[in-house]
Design an enzyme around this catalytic site. Structure first.
Site, short mmCIF file in Angstrom:
data_model
loop_
_atom_site.label_atom_id
_atom_site.label_comp_id
_atom_site.label_asym_id
_atom_site.label_seq_id
_atom_site.Cartn_x
_atom_site.Cartn_y
_atom_site.Cartn_z
N HIS A 90 12.84 -2.28 2.26
CA HIS A 90 12.21 -1.00 2.57
C HIS A 90 13.13 0.12 2.11
O HIS A 90 14.35 0.01 2.25
CB HIS A 90 11.98 -0.85 4.09
CG HIS A 90 11.04 -1.86 4.64
ND1 HIS A 90 9.68 -1.75 4.51
CD2 HIS A 90 11.26 -3.01 5.30
CE1 HIS A 90 9.10 -2.80 5.08
NE2 HIS A 90 10.05 -3.58 5.56
N ARG B 103 12.59 4.77 12.79
CA ARG B 103 11.36 5.54 12.66
C ARG B 103 10.45 5.32 13.86
O ARG B 103 10.91 4.94 14.93
CB ARG B 103 10.68 5.18 11.34
CG ARG B 103 11.56 5.60 10.14
CD ARG B 103 10.91 5.40 8.82
NE ARG B 103 9.66 6.15 8.74
CZ ARG B 103 8.75 5.95 7.81
NH1 ARG B 103 8.94 5.03 6.88
NH2 ARG B 103 7.63 6.66 7.80
N PRO C 36 0.80 -1.22 0.00
CA PRO C 36 0.00 0.00 0.00
C PRO C 36 0.84 1.27 0.00
O PRO C 36 1.88 1.34 0.64
CB PRO C 36 -0.83 -0.10 1.28
CG PRO C 36 -0.23 -1.18 2.09
CD PRO C 36 0.57 -2.05 1.17
N ASN C 37 0.36 2.24 -0.75
CA ASN C 37 0.94 3.58 -0.88
C ASN C 37 2.25 3.63 -1.65
O ASN C 37 2.79 4.71 -1.87
CB ASN C 37 1.09 4.27 0.48
CG ASN C 37 -0.24 4.47 1.15
OD1 ASN C 37 -1.17 4.97 0.52
ND2 ASN C 37 -0.35 4.06 2.40
N ARG D 214 4.59 11.18 -2.07
CA ARG D 214 4.48 11.00 -0.62
C ARG D 214 5.83 11.25 0.05
O ARG D 214 6.78 10.50 -0.17
CB ARG D 214 4.00 9.59 -0.31
CG ARG D 214 3.91 9.33 1.18
CD ARG D 214 3.48 7.91 1.45
NE ARG D 214 3.46 7.67 2.88
CZ ARG D 214 3.70 6.51 3.44
NH1 ARG D 214 3.95 5.47 2.69
NH2 ARG D 214 3.68 6.38 4.74
N TYR E 290 11.20 9.26 1.34
CA TYR E 290 11.15 8.19 0.35
C TYR E 290 11.82 8.53 -0.98
O TYR E 290 11.92 7.67 -1.84
CB TYR E 290 9.70 7.78 0.08
CG TYR E 290 8.99 7.26 1.31
CD1 TYR E 290 9.32 6.04 1.87
CD2 TYR E 290 7.98 8.00 1.92
CE1 TYR E 290 8.68 5.55 2.99
CE2 TYR E 290 7.33 7.53 3.05
CZ TYR E 290 7.67 6.31 3.57
OH TYR E 290 7.04 5.84 4.69
N ALA F 89 3.30 -0.78 4.90
CA ALA F 89 2.70 -0.81 6.24
C ALA F 89 2.33 -2.22 6.70
O ALA F 89 2.37 -2.51 7.90
CB ALA F 89 1.47 0.10 6.28
N ASN G 149 8.25 -5.54 -0.66
CA ASN G 149 8.10 -4.35 0.17
C ASN G 149 6.61 -4.26 0.47
O ASN G 149 5.84 -3.69 -0.28
CB ASN G 149 8.58 -3.08 -0.54
CG ASN G 149 8.51 -1.86 0.37
OD1 ASN G 149 7.81 -1.87 1.38
ND2 ASN G 149 9.22 -0.81 0.00
N GLU H 258 12.68 -9.26 2.20
CA GLU H 258 11.95 -8.05 2.58
C GLU H 258 12.83 -6.83 2.33
O GLU H 258 14.01 -6.85 2.65
CB GLU H 258 11.59 -8.13 4.06
CG GLU H 258 10.84 -6.94 4.59
CD GLU H 258 10.54 -7.06 6.09
OE1 GLU H 258 9.96 -6.10 6.63
OE2 GLU H 258 10.89 -8.08 6.72
#
Length: 142
Positions: free
Chosen positions: A97, A104, A9-10, A17, A22, A74, A71, A95
């Site tokens: 990111h 964070r 998502p996103n 964003r 990012y 969330a 990735n 995985e």
């Protein structure tokens, strides 16, 4: 060798964003760079993006490939369903990111996939993806 690259998502909002966190690269641009890098290693990449947890689970379980670069965005911090899919899919899953999730918010420090992924690369922007491709190419064999 074929690697499925899944973005959650996103991720389709990359470039819009929070560019300070990012970067200003769009998902299309990121995918092109990852694809070009993979081709140099003799690896074919197929890209999938969804905000729907169930669609991500289905791709992990059913898409014919040799390895998965994930990735989950969330969902990386919340999804038991995706964790279970990773655990039973029979493929190496890495995985990735863009940002350093360990530096964070506290809720992002929860790594739901820890223990079921073969490796995790984060905090290096595009290079997180490239390191993941390199890892899979080496571990699974191009």
């Amino acid at each position: 060798m074929k690697i499925l690259v899944i973005n959650g998502p996103n991720m389709d909002m990359l470039g819009k964003r929070n560019p300070a966190l990012y970067g200003d690269m769009t998902l299309k641009q990121l995918s092109k760079k990852v694809s070009d890098f993979a081709k140099k290693k003799g690896v074919k990449t197929v890209f999938f993006q969804s905000a729907c947890e169930g669609k991500i689970v289905r791709m992990i379980n059913r898409f014919p490939c040799d390895g998965i670069l994930l990735n989950a965005a969330a969902y990386s911090h919340t999804s038991i369903a995706i964790r279970d899919a990773i655990e039973c899919c029979g493929k190496k899953v890495v995985e990735v990111h863009l940002s350093d999730v360990t530096a964070r918010e506290d809720f992002r420090k929860v790594r739901m996939f820890d223990g079921v992924v073969a490796a995790c690369f984060y905090g290096k922007g595009l290079n997180s993806y490239l390191e993941g491709i390199d890892f899979l190419a080496t571990e699974v064999g191009a």
